[in-house]
Design a protein around this motif. Structure first.
Motif, short mmCIF file in Angstrom:
data_model
loop_
_atom_site.label_atom_id
_atom_site.label_comp_id
_atom_site.label_asym_id
_atom_site.label_seq_id
_atom_site.Cartn_x
_atom_site.Cartn_y
_atom_site.Cartn_z
N MET A 178 38.80 -23.15 -8.73
CA MET A 178 37.77 -23.26 -7.72
C MET A 178 38.37 -23.45 -6.39
SD MET A 178 34.79 -26.11 -7.98
CE MET A 178 35.62 -27.28 -7.51
N ASN A 179 37.51 -22.73 -5.29
CA ASN A 179 38.10 -22.75 -4.14
C ASN A 179 37.45 -24.05 -3.44
OD1 ASN A 179 39.65 -20.17 -3.18
ND2 ASN A 179 37.96 -19.59 -4.49
N GLN A 180 38.34 -24.82 -2.40
CA GLN A 180 37.86 -25.81 -1.67
C GLN A 180 38.05 -25.60 -0.44
OE1 GLN A 180 39.65 -29.20 -4.02
NE2 GLN A 180 37.43 -29.88 -4.12
N LEU A 181 37.27 -26.22 0.69
CA LEU A 181 37.63 -26.31 2.10
C LEU A 181 38.93 -26.79 2.54
CD1 LEU A 181 34.51 -27.45 3.84
CD2 LEU A 181 35.10 -25.26 3.71
N ASN A 182 39.83 -26.04 3.25
CA ASN A 182 40.94 -26.55 3.56
C ASN A 182 40.92 -26.87 4.99
OD1 ASN A 182 43.64 -26.98 2.46
ND2 ASN A 182 44.63 -25.49 3.67
N LYS A 183 40.68 -26.03 5.79
CA LYS A 183 40.59 -25.96 7.13
C LYS A 183 39.28 -25.62 8.02
CE LYS A 183 45.58 -25.79 8.08
NZ LYS A 183 46.72 -24.88 8.73
N ILE A 184 38.76 -26.03 9.08
CA ILE A 184 37.78 -25.55 9.91
C ILE A 184 38.39 -25.29 11.11
CG2 ILE A 184 35.72 -25.85 10.88
CD1 ILE A 184 34.94 -27.82 8.68
N ILE A 185 38.38 -23.94 11.74
CA ILE A 185 38.99 -23.67 13.02
C ILE A 185 37.86 -22.99 13.74
CG2 ILE A 185 40.73 -22.34 14.10
CD1 ILE A 185 41.95 -22.01 11.09
N ASP B 242 42.05 -30.32 9.78
CA ASP B 242 42.26 -30.19 8.50
C ASP B 242 41.88 -31.11 7.78
OD1 ASP B 242 44.97 -28.57 8.97
OD2 ASP B 242 45.56 -30.04 10.37
N ILE B 243 41.38 -30.59 6.41
CA ILE B 243 40.58 -30.98 5.48
C ILE B 243 41.22 -31.22 4.31
CG2 ILE B 243 38.34 -31.22 4.19
CD1 ILE B 243 37.06 -29.61 6.29
N ASP B 244 42.37 -30.46 4.12
CA ASP B 244 43.51 -30.59 2.77
C ASP B 244 42.69 -30.61 1.47
OD1 ASP B 244 45.51 -30.41 4.78
OD2 ASP B 244 45.15 -32.67 4.83
N SER B 245 41.72 -29.84 1.17
CA SER B 245 41.01 -29.81 0.12
C SER B 245 40.11 -31.52 -0.45
CB SER B 245 41.60 -29.42 -1.08
OG SER B 245 42.32 -28.17 -0.62
N LYS B 246 39.95 -32.24 0.64
CA LYS B 246 39.59 -33.40 0.47
C LYS B 246 38.40 -33.83 1.14
CE LYS B 246 44.27 -35.68 0.40
NZ LYS B 246 45.21 -36.61 0.86
N VAL C 12 36.93 -20.38 8.65
CA VAL C 12 36.99 -21.53 7.57
C VAL C 12 37.83 -21.13 6.50
CG1 VAL C 12 35.85 -22.60 5.62
CG2 VAL C 12 34.60 -22.35 7.83
N GLU C 13 38.90 -21.96 6.03
CA GLU C 13 39.95 -21.60 5.21
C GLU C 13 39.66 -22.14 3.94
OE1 GLU C 13 44.20 -21.48 6.57
OE2 GLU C 13 44.39 -23.14 5.25
N PHE C 14 39.82 -21.33 2.74
CA PHE C 14 39.64 -22.01 1.53
C PHE C 14 40.76 -22.07 0.88
CE2 PHE C 14 35.50 -20.21 2.60
CZ PHE C 14 34.56 -21.25 2.44
N ILE C 15 41.05 -22.93 -0.18
CA ILE C 15 42.29 -22.88 -1.09
C ILE C 15 41.90 -22.97 -2.39
CG2 ILE C 15 42.80 -25.32 -0.47
CD1 ILE C 15 45.62 -24.70 -0.68
N ASP C 16 42.37 -22.39 -3.56
CA ASP C 16 42.13 -22.64 -4.76
C ASP C 16 43.13 -23.45 -5.49
OD1 ASP C 16 44.18 -20.91 -5.50
OD2 ASP C 16 42.92 -19.20 -5.86
N ASP C 17 42.83 -23.55 -6.82
CA ASP C 17 43.88 -24.53 -7.64
C ASP C 17 45.16 -23.83 -7.81
OD1 ASP C 17 41.62 -25.88 -8.08
OD2 ASP C 17 41.02 -24.88 -10.09
N ASN D 249 41.64 -39.41 -2.22
CA ASN D 249 40.99 -38.03 -2.12
C ASN D 249 39.94 -38.05 -0.63
OD1 ASN D 249 40.66 -35.22 -2.99
ND2 ASN D 249 38.78 -35.90 -3.88
N TRP D 250 40.26 -38.94 0.07
CA TRP D 250 39.46 -38.92 1.34
C TRP D 250 40.45 -39.08 2.60
CZ3 TRP D 250 34.00 -39.28 1.95
CH2 TRP D 250 33.38 -39.13 0.56
N LEU D 251 39.85 -38.39 3.46
CA LEU D 251 40.18 -38.53 5.11
C LEU D 251 39.36 -39.17 6.03
CD1 LEU D 251 41.96 -34.92 5.31
CD2 LEU D 251 43.19 -37.24 4.79
#
Length: 610
Positions: free
Chosen positions: A1-8, A22-26, A87-92, A366-368
């Motif tokens: 599953m993809n999650q948010l990694n960055k918003i630019i 930077d959100i780092d999937s959190k 928006v950058e997504f990152i998967d598992d 799991n929080w920033l």
């Protein structure tokens, strides 16, 4: 599953130049002063995800076109500069995918990532919530206009208005303009259009029925409101008679109405529910907000897609609520949506600190946490974003700079913050009701740990650090090497304390029940009313424990009252064990399984969230 990694963000709204968040999937909690730009993040994500619902790319490009009066470009952009949202997504498997919105590039519709994320995600702010009840006292609350703007795009009907089109928003867009041109009433196209109007009504009624039960569960079980809501659906129509005429028709599509009906439930009597008629003139804002949030949460549940990116963005949604109600909403958000990435934004510093504490106690890793402030660069207002460091993190930074006096003061603040967050309010005061100082609070931590059947060694260590590090001027007579060593050990103690998870899971006023069979073969029952919040505690390698709590208890032998309300302060485990030892031992020795929540009928084992 993809999650948010960055918003630019590049020259978007308040953001001048390029800013990488930077959100780092959190999950993310953001504190921002009014005017600091946090709502620009809200609208950036909203614009990005909702771009998949725009039928034409020009409807998206206008937001990045300097010549368009609907553009969302930073006011200080210079000729030749561009505005964009990336928006950058990152998967598992750590594969990264970037999607872009700009005047030149619109690629959010390529593939399923953004479309599925848009379907499963939601955006809620105070203005959206207030629309559910912002009606005059003489008006009924008709929610269809809100559904048209915010909800229909996320609903897929089982049937189709035309081949391949089953989205409720597309369907309504087709129907609301009526027939162009209108044919004769006996013509197949006219009959088909009327059939589609009826199908739309049927699908809308089915959808509303599917969410209202879920909304009432939130309202009654989570918000603890004696309220039941209904949606009275008044169907859409086409080409009906003009009022007052039996021959002339309007040749128009009239929208449906979704009338919010609210009933008060009196659980103490057998009287039927009381219909409020105009709930906005009877209920206070806290109850109206609870209704609005319950409906919104039910809508989120209905949009659930298992493998899609799921993002919930909340922007100042609780500005009008008191802290007690904010606490309830926070617990719902943090506990009921574990598969969602949550971005929670607020301009209220006290609420920010409460949210940080709650989030950390449930899933701290799991929080920033970010803070946003208004800044000036080259005479231009810009947002300044920084990671929000705890007193402990600031103390570590100053320790490495050899600023030992500052480090000691910061560690003292960390100790005060930790002890006040951990200890229930009654531990904060002496027998004379005087507020305890740090010395007293740390000693009460030791008492609380013993009362809770958890290891108190680390609190004994904290008390030792109080004497040598945390007390002002405590290092005056210590050599620098010895003091440095003491600070190092103090920091290690706080790192260890950071692993203790704690959260109130049973609230003041909660009612519980115990049923046992005595040695005499007779049934015994205890009713329990909590006078304090009961705290769940857990170290990483230990079992969860419930802390001591003040409660009233009443005992029955069958239906006969054996004693009236008595008050005690101890753990529920100790109370249960005492009477289980006097029973026939048919019930489990585990109090988690045998103490029942009166409201749900479930054993309190369901509260062991960690």
């Amino acid at each position: 599953m993809n999650q948010l990694n960055k918003i630019i963000l590049n020259n978007f709204k308040f953001f001048r130049g390029q800013t990488v968040i930077d959100i780092d999937s959190k999950n993310l909690i953001i504190y921002g002063e009014n005017g600091s730009g946090k709502s620009s993040i809200y609208w950036a994500l909203y614009t990005f995800l909702h771009s998949v619902y725009k039928p034409d790319d020009s409807d998206i490009q206008k937001y990045f076109d300097p010549s368009n009066n609907q553009n969302l470009i930073n006011s200080f952009i210079e000729t030749g500069e561009e505005s964009s949202i990336v928006v950058e997504f990152i998967d598992d498997s750590k594969t990264i995918t970037q999607k872009t919105l700009s005047y030149r590039v619109v690629n959010t519709k390529a593939g399923d990532i953004v479309r599925e994320a848009a379907h499963s995600s939601d955006f809620v702010n105070y203005r959206i919530l207030s629309r559910l009840y912002d009606f005059s006292n003489r008006e009924q609350i008709d929610l269809f206009s809100l559904f048209e703007r915010e909800i229909l795009m996320f609903i897929d009907f089982g049937s189709e208005v035309s081949p391949g089109v089953s989205n409720a928003s597309d369907w309504w867009r087709f129907l609301k303009n009526g027939m162009q041109p209108r044919t004769a009433m006996h013509h197949p196209a006219y009959l088909d259009f009327q059939a589609k109007i009826q199908s739309f009504n049927t699908e809308m009624e089915n959808y509303l029925y599917s969410i209202v039960q879920d909304a009432n569960e939130y309202l009654q079980n989570k918000f603890k409101q004696r309220i039941n809501i209904r949606f009275d659906y008044l169907p859409a129509s086409y080409d009906v008679f003009i009022e007052g005429s039996t021959t002339r028709r309007n040749r128009k599509t009239l929208p449906p109405k979704i009338i919010l009906t609210v009933d008060l439930i009196d659980s103490r009597s057998h009287t039927p529910p009381i219909n409020l008629g105009r709930p906005q003139s009877f209920l206070n804002e806290a109850k109206l907000t609870a209704i609005a949030l319950s409906i919104r949460f039910a809508i989120i549940d209905a949009k659930y897609l298992p493998d899609a990116s799921k993002i919930l963005v909340f922007d100042d949604l609780l500005v009008s609520l008191d802290m007690g109600n904010r606490d309830i909403v926070l617990e719902i958000i943090l506990n009921e949506f574990p598969e969602y990435q949550i971005i929670l934004m607020t301009h209220d510093r006290m609420f920010y600190e409460l949210a940080k504490h709650k989030a950390k106690s449930i899933a701290g890793e799991n929080w920033l946490y970010y803070e946003m402030y208004e800044s000036i660069k080259d005479n231009i207002l810009i947002p300044h974003i920084k990671r929000s460091d705890s007193y402990l993190e600031k103390a570590k930074a100053n320790f490495h700079l050899k600023e030992f006096e500052i480090t000691g003061n910061l560690l003292r603040k960390q100790a005060e913050k930790f002890t006040k967050e951990l200890l229930p309010k009654r531990y904060h005061f002496s027998e004379e009701y005087a507020p305890r100082n740090l010395d007293g609070l740390i000693m009460q931590c030791i008492v609380f740990a013993k009362d809770s059947d958890i290891n108190d060694t680390i609190f004994q260590d904290l008390d030792r650090h109080r004497k040598f590090v945390l007390n002002p001027a405590s290092h005056d007579n210590m050599g620098i090497a010895q003091f440095t060593h003491e600070i190092e050990n103090c920091i290690k103690t706080f790192d260890a304390l950071d692993e203790l998870k704690f959260q109130p899971v049973l609230k003041t006023g909660e009612k519980l029940e115990i049923n046992l069979i005595g040695n005499d073969g007779l049934p015994y029952r205890w009713e329990i009313k909590l006078e304090d919040d009961a705290l769940l505690l857990k170290w990483p390698t230990d079992e969860s424990q419930l802390g001591p709590v003040k409660f009233a208890h009443k005992m029955f032998q069958d239906t006969i009252v054996k004693y009236e309300w008595k008050y005690t302060r101890q753990t529920l485990k100790a109370f249960y064990t005492k009477y289980h030892n006097k029973s026939n031992k048919a019930k489990s020795t585990d109090f988690w399984d045998e103490i029942i929540q009166s409201s749900s009928g479930n054993p309190i084992r369901t509260l062991k969230i960690f």
